[in-house]
Write a protein that holds these residues in place. Structure first.
Motif, PDB file in Angstrom:
ATOM      1  N   HIS A 147     -14.698  -3.088  12.023  1.00 30.89           N
ATOM      2  CA  HIS A 147     -14.332  -2.011  12.962  1.00 30.89           C
ATOM      3  C   HIS A 147     -13.510  -2.556  14.129  1.00 30.89           C
ATOM      4  O   HIS A 147     -12.485  -1.992  14.493  1.00 30.89           O
ATOM      5  CB  HIS A 147     -15.593  -1.328  13.512  1.00 30.89           C
ATOM      6  N   ILE A 148     -13.962  -3.658  14.718  1.00 33.83           N
ATOM      7  CA  ILE A 148     -13.265  -4.142  15.919  1.00 33.83           C
ATOM      8  C   ILE A 148     -11.884  -4.672  15.550  1.00 33.83           C
ATOM      9  O   ILE A 148     -10.928  -4.509  16.316  1.00 33.83           O
ATOM     10  CB  ILE A 148     -14.116  -5.176  16.701  1.00 33.83           C
ATOM     11  N   ALA A 149     -11.746  -5.258  14.355  1.00 35.49           N
ATOM     12  CA  ALA A 149     -10.419  -5.735  13.934  1.00 35.49           C
ATOM     13  C   ALA A 149      -9.458  -4.552  13.818  1.00 35.49           C
ATOM     14  O   ALA A 149      -8.296  -4.635  14.248  1.00 35.49           O
ATOM     15  CB  ALA A 149     -10.529  -6.482  12.602  1.00 35.49           C
ATOM     16  N   ALA A 150      -9.931  -3.422  13.269  1.00 37.06           N
ATOM     17  CA  ALA A 150      -9.061  -2.247  13.117  1.00 37.06           C
ATOM     18  C   ALA A 150      -8.706  -1.662  14.488  1.00 37.06           C
ATOM     19  O   ALA A 150      -7.546  -1.326  14.748  1.00 37.06           O
ATOM     20  CB  ALA A 150      -9.755  -1.194  12.254  1.00 37.06           C
TER      21      ALA A 150
ATOM     22  N   HIS B  23      -4.913  -1.481  16.491  1.00 33.53           N
ATOM     23  CA  HIS B  23      -4.318  -0.236  16.997  1.00 33.53           C
ATOM     24  C   HIS B  23      -4.044  -0.304  18.495  1.00 33.53           C
ATOM     25  O   HIS B  23      -3.193   0.425  18.990  1.00 33.53           O
ATOM     26  CB  HIS B  23      -5.258   0.956  16.748  1.00 33.53           C
ATOM     27  N   ARG B  24      -4.823  -1.093  19.243  1.00 33.04           N
ATOM     28  CA  ARG B  24      -4.674  -1.122  20.694  1.00 33.04           C
ATOM     29  C   ARG B  24      -4.484  -2.561  21.193  1.00 33.04           C
ATOM     30  O   ARG B  24      -5.392  -3.151  21.799  1.00 33.04           O
ATOM     31  CB  ARG B  24      -5.907  -0.487  21.371  1.00 33.04           C
ATOM     32  N   PRO B  25      -3.270  -3.121  20.949  1.00 33.56           N
ATOM     33  CA  PRO B  25      -3.024  -4.500  21.382  1.00 33.56           C
ATOM     34  C   PRO B  25      -3.042  -4.654  22.901  1.00 33.56           C
ATOM     35  O   PRO B  25      -3.104  -5.776  23.414  1.00 33.56           O
ATOM     36  CB  PRO B  25      -1.625  -4.797  20.810  1.00 33.56           C
ATOM     37  N   ASP B  26      -3.019  -3.524  23.636  1.00 34.31           N
ATOM     38  CA  ASP B  26      -3.016  -3.561  25.103  1.00 34.31           C
ATOM     39  C   ASP B  26      -4.421  -3.646  25.694  1.00 34.31           C
ATOM     40  O   ASP B  26      -4.580  -3.784  26.911  1.00 34.31           O
ATOM     41  CB  ASP B  26      -2.309  -2.308  25.646  1.00 34.31           C
ATOM     42  N   LEU B  27      -5.465  -3.538  24.876  1.00 32.41           N
ATOM     43  CA  LEU B  27      -6.840  -3.665  25.374  1.00 32.41           C
ATOM     44  C   LEU B  27      -7.413  -5.018  24.946  1.00 32.41           C
ATOM     45  O   LEU B  27      -6.993  -5.582  23.932  1.00 32.41           O
ATOM     46  CB  LEU B  27      -7.726  -2.559  24.791  1.00 32.41           C
ATOM     47  N   ASP B  28      -8.400  -5.511  25.713  1.00 36.52           N
ATOM     48  CA  ASP B  28      -9.071  -6.769  25.362  1.00 36.52           C
ATOM     49  C   ASP B  28     -10.423  -6.449  24.721  1.00 36.52           C
ATOM     50  O   ASP B  28     -11.241  -5.733  25.318  1.00 36.52           O
ATOM     51  CB  ASP B  28      -9.275  -7.628  26.607  1.00 36.52           C
ATOM     52  N   PHE B  29     -10.648  -6.998  23.556  1.00 33.79           N
ATOM     53  CA  PHE B  29     -11.847  -6.682  22.775  1.00 33.79           C
ATOM     54  C   PHE B  29     -12.815  -7.867  22.774  1.00 33.79           C
ATOM     55  O   PHE B  29     -12.394  -9.025  22.628  1.00 33.79           O
ATOM     56  CB  PHE B  29     -11.458  -6.319  21.341  1.00 33.79           C
ATOM     57  N   HIS B  30     -14.113  -7.542  22.882  1.00 34.26           N
ATOM     58  CA  HIS B  30     -15.166  -8.570  22.932  1.00 34.26           C
ATOM     59  C   HIS B  30     -16.244  -8.214  21.917  1.00 34.26           C
ATOM     60  O   HIS B  30     -17.180  -7.461  22.231  1.00 34.26           O
ATOM     61  CB  HIS B  30     -15.759  -8.638  24.337  1.00 34.26           C
ATOM     62  N   PRO B  31     -16.109  -8.711  20.682  1.00 30.53           N
ATOM     63  CA  PRO B  31     -17.150  -8.440  19.683  1.00 30.53           C
ATOM     64  C   PRO B  31     -18.389  -9.291  19.954  1.00 30.53           C
ATOM     65  O   PRO B  31     -18.318 -10.304  20.671  1.00 30.53           O
ATOM     66  CB  PRO B  31     -16.485  -8.865  18.369  1.00 30.53           C
TER      67      PRO B  31
ATOM     68  N   HIS C  39     -12.162 -12.088  10.539  1.00 27.31           N
ATOM     69  CA  HIS C  39     -11.423 -10.818  10.445  1.00 27.31           C
ATOM     70  C   HIS C  39     -10.432 -10.656  11.600  1.00 27.31           C
ATOM     71  O   HIS C  39      -9.414  -9.992  11.446  1.00 27.31           O
ATOM     72  CB  HIS C  39     -12.386  -9.622  10.461  1.00 27.31           C
ATOM     73  N   CYS C  40     -10.758 -11.238  12.761  1.00 28.73           N
ATOM     74  CA  CYS C  40      -9.927 -11.017  13.960  1.00 28.73           C
ATOM     75  C   CYS C  40      -8.921 -12.152  14.193  1.00 28.73           C
ATOM     76  O   CYS C  40      -8.186 -12.113  15.186  1.00 28.73           O
ATOM     77  CB  CYS C  40     -10.819 -10.830  15.188  1.00 28.73           C
ATOM     78  N   ARG C  41      -8.897 -13.147  13.277  1.00 32.85           N
ATOM     79  CA  ARG C  41      -7.918 -14.231  13.423  1.00 32.85           C
ATOM     80  C   ARG C  41      -6.517 -13.615  13.436  1.00 32.85           C
ATOM     81  O   ARG C  41      -6.231 -12.713  12.661  1.00 32.85           O
ATOM     82  CB  ARG C  41      -8.066 -15.203  12.243  1.00 32.85           C
ATOM     83  N   GLY C  42      -5.672 -14.060  14.347  1.00 38.88           N
ATOM     84  CA  GLY C  42      -4.324 -13.497  14.413  1.00 38.88           C
ATOM     85  C   GLY C  42      -4.221 -12.298  15.343  1.00 38.88           C
ATOM     86  O   GLY C  42      -3.135 -11.778  15.561  1.00 38.88           O
ATOM     87  N   LEU C  43      -5.343 -11.852  15.889  1.00 35.35           N
ATOM     88  CA  LEU C  43      -5.322 -10.757  16.883  1.00 35.35           C
ATOM     89  C   LEU C  43      -5.570 -11.397  18.258  1.00 35.35           C
ATOM     90  O   LEU C  43      -6.722 -11.717  18.598  1.00 35.35           O
ATOM     91  CB  LEU C  43      -6.408  -9.723  16.573  1.00 35.35           C
ATOM     92  N   PRO C  44      -4.515 -11.594  19.063  1.00 37.86           N
ATOM     93  CA  PRO C  44      -4.694 -12.337  20.320  1.00 37.86           C
ATOM     94  C   PRO C  44      -5.519 -11.595  21.358  1.00 37.86           C
ATOM     95  O   PRO C  44      -5.964 -12.195  22.338  1.00 37.86           O
ATOM     96  CB  PRO C  44      -3.251 -12.520  20.818  1.00 37.86           C
ATOM     97  N   ASN C  45      -5.747 -10.293  21.148  1.00 36.23           N
ATOM     98  CA  ASN C  45      -6.516  -9.500  22.110  1.00 36.23           C
ATOM     99  C   ASN C  45      -8.006  -9.421  21.761  1.00 36.23           C
ATOM    100  O   ASN C  45      -8.725  -8.579  22.306  1.00 36.23           O
ATOM    101  CB  ASN C  45      -5.939  -8.077  22.212  1.00 36.23           C
ATOM    102  N   VAL C  46      -8.485 -10.285  20.844  1.00 35.25           N
ATOM    103  CA  VAL C  46      -9.910 -10.295  20.509  1.00 35.25           C
ATOM    104  C   VAL C  46     -10.507 -11.657  20.869  1.00 35.25           C
ATOM    105  O   VAL C  46     -10.032 -12.703  20.400  1.00 35.25           O
ATOM    106  CB  VAL C  46     -10.151 -10.015  19.005  1.00 35.25           C
ATOM    107  N   ALA C  47     -11.550 -11.647  21.700  1.00 39.44           N
ATOM    108  CA  ALA C  47     -12.248 -12.884  22.092  1.00 39.44           C
ATOM    109  C   ALA C  47     -13.138 -13.358  20.939  1.00 39.44           C
ATOM    110  O   ALA C  47     -13.498 -12.554  20.074  1.00 39.44           O
ATOM    111  CB  ALA C  47     -13.104 -12.601  23.320  1.00 39.44           C
ATOM    112  N   PRO C  48     -13.503 -14.644  20.934  1.00 38.44           N
ATOM    113  CA  PRO C  48     -14.479 -15.091  19.932  1.00 38.44           C
ATOM    114  C   PRO C  48     -15.770 -14.278  20.057  1.00 38.44           C
ATOM    115  O   PRO C  48     -16.149 -13.883  21.161  1.00 38.44           O
ATOM    116  CB  PRO C  48     -14.726 -16.565  20.316  1.00 38.44           C
ATOM    117  N   ALA C  49     -16.405 -14.035  18.925  1.00 36.82           N
ATOM    118  CA  ALA C  49     -17.617 -13.202  18.937  1.00 36.82           C
ATOM    119  C   ALA C  49     -18.707 -13.856  19.771  1.00 36.82           C
ATOM    120  O   ALA C  49     -18.995 -15.047  19.631  1.00 36.82           O
ATOM    121  CB  ALA C  49     -18.096 -12.998  17.506  1.00 36.82           C
ATOM    122  N   GLY C  50     -19.330 -13.050  20.624  1.00 37.00           N
ATOM    123  CA  GLY C  50     -20.418 -13.541  21.472  1.00 37.00           C
ATOM    124  C   GLY C  50     -21.769 -13.317  20.813  1.00 37.00           C
ATOM    125  O   GLY C  50     -21.885 -12.580  19.836  1.00 37.00           O
TER     126      GLY C  50
END
Ligand SMILES: C[S@@+](CC[C@H](N)C(=O)[O-])C[C@H]1O[C@@H](n2cnc3c(N)ncnc32)[C@H](O)[C@@H]1O
Length: 217
Positions: free
Chosen positions: A56-59, A63-71, A85-96
């Protein structure tokens, strides 16, 4: 705490990169995106609890490269899958590593959105109470809490599939099982969130709680 509950006939198997795939996540992903994308914050940080496979978070992040995601997820094999799944998405932090039932996680970072998909039926009432309290503290002004899953309605199970799934969960652990959407609505209102409930496919609901905005922010 993480409970080892059997929720699907077979356990997902990781590919060579550690990516897991959940059939349920693929089935509900597009309907979840349809509801969330128009309601997501204009800017800021999205915290996901119990991210699971990370699909879900990868999708959402694509869609929203302007937001920062924290799984996040307390299960290390899930965190490996999320990161893969999120490799290559610069707006996703490593999973906490967040256990929703352990108080204190809200102080780490203010969030403009907190997302929880298919978790509430797998935790106890006490853990849910911590989750809601922490999520309401974590939300920035105007922020959105989005909770998706199956629910009791007016204390009742409303389909044969829900009756059998809830019974199988409670047989494995009497502390878990479906939560009541009316109870959830009341608690969110007590936490001063404006509540919206959206019907979703397969008798699921998306429960949304919006924090009050502060003028000028
Ligand atoms: C049914 S899966 C849902 C995963 C994902 N959100 C999805 O919909 O595909 C439940 C997830 O909750 C996580 N989980 C279980 N207990 C938890 C807890 N106490 N705090 C946070 N996550 C938990 C599990 O590790 C698992 O990844």
């Amino acid at each position: 705490m993480i409970r080892r509950l059997r929720t699907t006939p077979t356990e997902p198997v990781a590919d060579a990169e550690g990516r897991l795939s959940a059939p349920a996540a693929l089935r509900n992903r597009d309907a979840i995106l349809d509801v969330l994308l128009p309601r997501m914050p204009r800017r800021g940080d999205v915290l996901e609890l119990a991210s699971g496979t990370g699909e879900h978070i990868a999708a959402l992040a694509a869609h929203r490269p302007d937001l920062d995601f924290h799984p996040s997820d307390p299960d290390p094999s899930r965190r490996t899958s999320i990161d893969a799944h999120c490799r290559g998405l610069p707006n996703v932090a490593p999973a906490g590593d967040i256990d929703v039932g352990e108080p204190g996680w809200a102080i780490e970072k203010a969030a403009d959105m907190v997302l929880v998909v298919n978790l509430l039926h797998l935790i106890s009432d006490a853990e849910l109470s911590v989750l809601l309290d922490e999520a309401s503290r974590a939300l920035a002004p105007g922020g959105l809490l989005a909770i998706y899953g199956p629910f009791l309605r007016g204390g009742l199970l409303t389909s044969e599939g829900d009756r059998s799934f809830d019974a199988s969960l409670r047989a494995q652990d009497p502390a878990v099982g479906y939560k009541d959407v009316d109870m959830l609505r009341t608690v969110l209102q007590v936490l001063e969130l404006a509540v919206e409930v959206v019907e979703m496919p397969a008798n699921n609901l998306m429960v949304l709680g919006r924090a009050k905005a502060v003028a000028g922010l």
